[in-house]
Design a protein around this motif. Sequence first.
Motif, PDB file in Angstrom:
ATOM      1  N   GLY A   1      11.269  70.906  72.100  1.00 17.17           N
ATOM      2  CA  GLY A   1      10.696  72.017  71.394  1.00 17.17           C
ATOM      3  C   GLY A   1      11.543  73.254  71.582  1.00 17.17           C
ATOM      4  N   GLY A   2      11.764  73.954  70.521  1.00 22.65           N
ATOM      5  CA  GLY A   2      12.471  75.219  70.600  1.00 22.65           C
ATOM      6  C   GLY A   2      13.980  75.109  70.536  1.00 22.65           C
ATOM      7  N   VAL A   3      14.528  73.896  70.645  1.00 21.09           N
ATOM      8  CA  VAL A   3      15.974  73.731  70.571  1.00 21.09           C
ATOM      9  C   VAL A   3      16.357  73.607  69.101  1.00 21.09           C
ATOM     10  CG1 VAL A   3      17.915  72.255  71.172  1.00 21.09           C
ATOM     11  CG2 VAL A   3      16.074  72.594  72.807  1.00 21.09           C
ATOM     12  N   LYS A   4      17.328  74.401  68.699  1.00 16.78           N
ATOM     13  CA  LYS A   4      17.761  74.378  67.310  1.00 16.78           C
ATOM     14  C   LYS A   4      19.161  73.791  67.212  1.00 16.78           C
ATOM     15  CE  LYS A   4      14.810  78.059  65.964  1.00 16.78           C
ATOM     16  NZ  LYS A   4      14.329  78.685  64.816  1.00 16.78           N
ATOM     17  N   SER A   5      19.376  73.046  66.148  1.00 22.53           N
ATOM     18  CA  SER A   5      20.672  72.437  65.899  1.00 22.53           C
ATOM     19  C   SER A   5      21.577  73.430  65.185  1.00 22.53           C
ATOM     20  CB  SER A   5      20.472  71.185  65.035  1.00 22.53           C
ATOM     21  OG  SER A   5      21.704  70.589  64.779  1.00 22.53           O
ATOM     22  N   SER A   6      22.829  73.422  65.560  1.00 23.09           N
ATOM     23  CA  SER A   6      23.804  74.307  64.945  1.00 23.09           C
ATOM     24  C   SER A   6      24.865  73.470  64.242  1.00 23.09           C
ATOM     25  CB  SER A   6      24.461  75.175  66.017  1.00 23.09           C
ATOM     26  OG  SER A   6      25.637  75.766  65.531  1.00 23.09           O
ATOM     27  N   LYS A   7      24.969  73.642  62.939  1.00 21.13           N
ATOM     28  CA  LYS A   7      25.989  72.914  62.186  1.00 21.13           C
ATOM     29  C   LYS A   7      27.377  73.214  62.745  1.00 21.13           C
ATOM     30  CE  LYS A   7      28.024  72.126  57.728  1.00 21.13           C
ATOM     31  NZ  LYS A   7      27.993  72.236  56.301  1.00 21.13           N
ATOM     32  N   ASN A   8      27.619  74.476  63.122  1.00 15.80           N
ATOM     33  CA  ASN A   8      28.928  74.843  63.667  1.00 15.80           C
ATOM     34  C   ASN A   8      29.241  74.083  64.947  1.00 15.80           C
ATOM     35  OD1 ASN A   8      29.456  76.606  61.589  1.00 15.80           O
ATOM     36  ND2 ASN A   8      28.714  78.403  62.680  1.00 15.80           N
ATOM     37  N   ALA A   9      28.247  73.906  65.807  1.00 15.26           N
ATOM     38  CA  ALA A   9      28.477  73.188  67.064  1.00 15.26           C
ATOM     39  C   ALA A   9      28.799  71.718  66.798  1.00 15.26           C
ATOM     40  CB  ALA A   9      27.258  73.313  67.972  1.00 15.26           C
ATOM     41  N   TRP A  10      28.027  71.074  65.908  1.00 13.65           N
ATOM     42  CA  TRP A  10      28.280  69.677  65.559  1.00 13.65           C
ATOM     43  C   TRP A  10      29.669  69.537  64.928  1.00 13.65           C
ATOM     44  CZ3 TRP A  10      25.407  65.856  67.347  1.00 13.65           C
ATOM     45  CH2 TRP A  10      24.054  66.054  67.601  1.00 13.65           C
ATOM     46  N   SER A  11      30.000  70.451  64.027  1.00 14.01           N
ATOM     47  CA  SER A  11      31.294  70.393  63.339  1.00 14.01           C
ATOM     48  C   SER A  11      32.454  70.602  64.311  1.00 14.01           C
ATOM     49  CB  SER A  11      31.355  71.438  62.226  1.00 14.01           C
ATOM     50  OG  SER A  11      30.391  71.152  61.243  1.00 14.01           O
ATOM     51  N   ALA A  12      32.289  71.558  65.226  1.00 15.06           N
ATOM     52  CA  ALA A  12      33.339  71.814  66.221  1.00 15.06           C
ATOM     53  C   ALA A  12      33.546  70.591  67.111  1.00 15.06           C
ATOM     54  CB  ALA A  12      32.980  73.035  67.064  1.00 15.06           C
ATOM     55  N   ALA A  13      32.451  69.955  67.495  1.00 15.46           N
ATOM     56  CA  ALA A  13      32.561  68.745  68.316  1.00 15.46           C
ATOM     57  C   ALA A  13      33.285  67.649  67.532  1.00 15.46           C
ATOM     58  CB  ALA A  13      31.176  68.285  68.756  1.00 15.46           C
ATOM     59  N   GLY A  14      32.940  67.496  66.263  1.00 20.08           N
ATOM     60  CA  GLY A  14      33.606  66.498  65.422  1.00 20.08           C
ATOM     61  C   GLY A  14      35.098  66.769  65.288  1.00 20.08           C
ATOM     62  N   ARG A  15      35.458  68.029  65.090  1.00 18.50           N
ATOM     63  CA  ARG A  15      36.885  68.392  64.986  1.00 18.50           C
ATOM     64  C   ARG A  15      37.619  68.100  66.292  1.00 18.50           C
ATOM     65  NH1 ARG A  15      34.742  72.786  62.369  1.00 18.50           N
ATOM     66  NH2 ARG A  15      35.013  74.110  64.202  1.00 18.50           N
ATOM     67  N   SER A  16      36.979  68.389  67.409  1.00 20.20           N
ATOM     68  CA  SER A  16      37.612  68.148  68.712  1.00 20.20           C
ATOM     69  C   SER A  16      37.866  66.661  68.937  1.00 20.20           C
ATOM     70  CB  SER A  16      36.740  68.702  69.840  1.00 20.20           C
ATOM     71  OG  SER A  16      36.682  70.107  69.766  1.00 20.20           O
ATOM     72  N   VAL A  17      36.902  65.839  68.584  1.00 23.65           N
ATOM     73  CA  VAL A  17      37.075  64.397  68.726  1.00 23.65           C
ATOM     74  C   VAL A  17      38.150  63.911  67.753  1.00 23.65           C
ATOM     75  CG1 VAL A  17      35.947  62.150  68.489  1.00 23.65           C
ATOM     76  CG2 VAL A  17      34.752  64.010  69.630  1.00 23.65           C
ATOM     77  N   GLY A  18      38.189  64.492  66.559  1.00 21.05           N
ATOM     78  CA  GLY A  18      39.230  64.153  65.602  1.00 21.05           C
ATOM     79  C   GLY A  18      40.609  64.510  66.118  1.00 21.05           C
ATOM     80  N   LYS A  19      40.720  65.649  66.808  1.00 22.35           N
ATOM     81  CA  LYS A  19      42.001  66.043  67.405  1.00 22.35           C
ATOM     82  C   LYS A  19      42.408  65.053  68.491  1.00 22.35           C
ATOM     83  CE  LYS A  19      44.408  69.802  69.781  1.00 22.35           C
ATOM     84  NZ  LYS A  19      45.183  68.869  70.552  1.00 22.35           N
ATOM     85  N   LEU A  20      41.443  64.635  69.289  1.00 23.92           N
ATOM     86  CA  LEU A  20      41.724  63.642  70.325  1.00 23.92           C
ATOM     87  C   LEU A  20      42.236  62.352  69.691  1.00 23.92           C
ATOM     88  CD1 LEU A  20      41.640  62.639  73.240  1.00 23.92           C
ATOM     89  CD2 LEU A  20      39.232  62.095  72.900  1.00 23.92           C
ATOM     90  N   ARG A  21      41.613  61.957  68.583  1.00 18.03           N
ATOM     91  CA  ARG A  21      42.060  60.752  67.887  1.00 18.03           C
ATOM     92  C   ARG A  21      43.503  60.919  67.406  1.00 18.03           C
ATOM     93  NH1 ARG A  21      39.627  57.700  62.567  1.00 18.03           N
ATOM     94  NH2 ARG A  21      40.419  55.665  63.164  1.00 18.03           N
ATOM     95  N   GLY A  22      43.837  62.095  66.901  1.00 23.92           N
ATOM     96  CA  GLY A  22      45.216  62.363  66.485  1.00 23.92           C
ATOM     97  C   GLY A  22      46.184  62.267  67.655  1.00 23.92           C
ATOM     98  N   ASP A  23      45.762  62.774  68.816  1.00 22.67           N
ATOM     99  CA  ASP A  23      46.603  62.696  70.014  1.00 22.67           C
ATOM    100  C   ASP A  23      46.828  61.238  70.430  1.00 22.67           C
ATOM    101  OD1 ASP A  23      46.690  65.460  70.044  1.00 22.67           O
ATOM    102  OD2 ASP A  23      45.209  65.672  71.657  1.00 22.67           O
ATOM    103  N   ILE A  24      45.796  60.419  70.285  1.00 21.00           N
ATOM    104  CA  ILE A  24      45.918  59.001  70.624  1.00 21.00           C
ATOM    105  C   ILE A  24      46.897  58.321  69.684  1.00 21.00           C
ATOM    106  CG2 ILE A  24      44.683  56.794  70.670  1.00 21.00           C
ATOM    107  CD1 ILE A  24      42.213  58.466  71.637  1.00 21.00           C
TER     108      ILE A  24
END
Length: 117
Positions: A1-24
Motif C-alpha cells: 500500500g502506498g508504493v507507486k510505480s515509476s515508469k522512469n525507474a523501470w525504464s532506467a533499470a531496463g536500459r542498465s540491463v541492456g547496457k550490461l548485455r551490450g558489455d557482454i
Amino acid sequence: GGVKSSKNAWSAAGRSVGKLRGDIKTALTKLEEEQTGLGAGSESGGGIESAAAQRELCASWKRYLNGVSGKCGTLQDRLEKAGDHHYRNDEAIKSAFDGIDGLYKDTKPVGGESRGR
C-alpha cells in the motif's frame, strides 16, 4: 500500500540491463578475437599441448556468456514492459519475473564444495 510505480525507474533499470548485455556481447567478441592463433576451432592450436583444454574452456565461456546475455535480454524486456504498464497488475508483473528462473538456470558456484564444513 502506498508504493507507486515509476515508469522512469523501470525504464532506467531496463536500459542498465541492456547496457550490461551490450558489455557482454563486447566481451564475447573480444574472447573470439583473442582465440586467433590458438585457434578456438583449430586442430593444431598453434602447436600448444593444452590447445584442447583451451578450446574447451573457450567454448564453455562462450556458452556461459551467451546464456547471461539471453537472461539480460529477457530481464530488460520484462523491466521495460512493467514500466510501460503492459502487465495487468502486480501479480502479472511478479509472474513475468518469476518465469525468468524457469528459462535460465544459474551455474553452480565455483570453488569446490564445503562438504558440511
